[in-house]
Design an enzyme around this catalytic site. Structure first.
Site, PDB file in Angstrom:
ATOM      1  N   GLY A 180     -30.124   5.529  11.018  1.00  8.64           N
ATOM      2  CA  GLY A 180     -30.505   5.116   9.678  1.00  8.64           C
ATOM      3  C   GLY A 180     -30.789   3.624   9.635  1.00  8.64           C
ATOM      4  O   GLY A 180     -30.406   2.862  10.538  1.00  8.64           O
ATOM      5  N   CYS A 181     -31.469   3.200   8.579  1.00  7.02           N
ATOM      6  CA  CYS A 181     -31.863   1.798   8.473  1.00  7.02           C
ATOM      7  C   CYS A 181     -30.659   0.880   8.265  1.00  7.02           C
ATOM      8  O   CYS A 181     -30.472  -0.100   9.002  1.00  7.02           O
ATOM      9  CB  CYS A 181     -32.885   1.621   7.355  1.00  7.02           C
ATOM     10  SG  CYS A 181     -32.406   2.333   5.762  1.00  7.02           S
TER      11      CYS A 181
END
Length: 341
Positions: free
Chosen positions: A150-151
């Protein structure tokens, strides 16, 4: 030539993937799939900036014959749950898969199902490799299935990874992250309207964002003990970028030079991690549309450290990292097409 397909090509991450892959000299973008209600548009109609660079026409459901005949590797830029519905068939066809959703990131199925949904292929979770090259480079090379990070976790994990590996982290850390609006995806919502975001700053899902368990799992693996993360994300009025400020107590005192040297040596061979001079903060504008993660560290007490990371949420936090993983899986140079030869 690496022949690739993108499922979910019309989303922000999918469009960015296409843009990066069209610049890759060793890649042929052969298949693009959009949502069932999106028709069969040209990719250049979805992303007008790609006019003149591609004539690809997308389908609104997978053409499995074309996927089988025309691709070697498929990117899934899809929402969670949707991704896992395609993975078994893709692997059965012998395709290598890079999934940008959360469906295969968490090894603990119970944790995944608490934060997301019932998992329909938990057996594949054990096989999936977490796609953070700075941590799992060798495993990525031989993997069939990559769980792209995920970012927010990318920024927080990279900010704290050197401390975790050296067992310098006290078991509770705080991560305060600011993200641009594209991090929420293209699905319209009241919170993401221009008038709501512009000239505004707000926290959301404090302590209950589902990226928190991902940070905890990976940092705990690195630290070889349980690490808890109090994660508070914020929405800021910019399109792309994440700045994560992490607050940590150390298990023992080290000097400023030792702290900087630890980070410098940890990332010396990493092409996409750039260390700031000691005590300087990175800035989002310096990583926009790049695959870099810029990190700055500073002691703020005898055993207190602030570690700050800046990334582009669509590139290093999603599509760029996915292409980096593809390069490792397929034997292409790691830095192509991000850094000119």
């Amino acid at each position: 030539m690496i022949r690739v397909g993108i499922f979910g090509i019309s989303g922000f991450a999918g469009q960015k993937l296409a843009e990066i892959l069209l610049a890759h000299p060793e890649v042929s973008l052969a298949v693009g799939v959009v949502a069932p209600d999106e028709g069969t548009p040209l990719l250049s109609e979805i992303a007008p900036r790609l006019r003149g660079r591609t004539s690809l026409r997308c389908t609104n459901r997978p053409d499995w014959g074309a996927v089988d005949a025309e691709t070697d590797l498929v990117f899934l830029a899809l929402p969670h749950v949707v991704s896992m519905s395609f993975v078994p068939q893709l692997l059965k066809l012998g395709k290598r898969v890079i999934d940008l959703s959360a469906d295969f990131r968490l090894k603990n199925i119970a944790v995944y199902e608490k934060w997301y949904a019932t998992h329909t292929c938990p057996d594949l979770v054990r096989e999936a490799v977490y796609g953070l090259p700075e941590m799992y480079r060798d495993a990525i090379r031989s993997a069939r299935l990559i769980a792209n990070p995920g970012c927010y976790p990318t920024s927080v994990i990279l900010a704290l990874l050197p401390l975790a590996r050296e067992r310098l982290l006290e078991p509770a850390v705080i991560a305060d992250s600011k993200s641009g609006v594209t991090g929420a995806g293209r699905t319209p919502s009241l919170a993401n309207l221009y008038a709501e975001c512009n000239e505004n700053l707000k926290a959301y899902k404090a302590g209950e964002h589902r990226h928190g368990p991902e940070m905890e799992e990976i940092l705990s693996i690195a630290a070889r003990e349980t690490v808890s993360v109090l994660f508070v994300p914020h929405l800021v009025p910019m399109s792309q970028g994440i700045l994560s400020t992490c607050y940590a107590r150390l298990t023992r005192e080290i000097s400023e030079k030792q702290l900087q040297d630890l980070y410098e040596s940890s990332y010396a061979s990493e092409p996409f991690v750039r260390m700031m001079p000691y005590g300087q903060s990175p800035a989002c504008r310096n990583v926009t549309d790049t695959n870099y993660c810029d990190i700055g560290v500073k002691k703020v007490g005898p055993r207190q450290v602030v570690a700050i990371a800046a990334i582009d949420n669509l590139v290093k936090g999603a599509s760029g990292q996915a292409v980096h993983n593809m390069n490792l899986m397929c034997g292409a140079p790691e830095t192509v097409p991000f850094i000119p030869a």
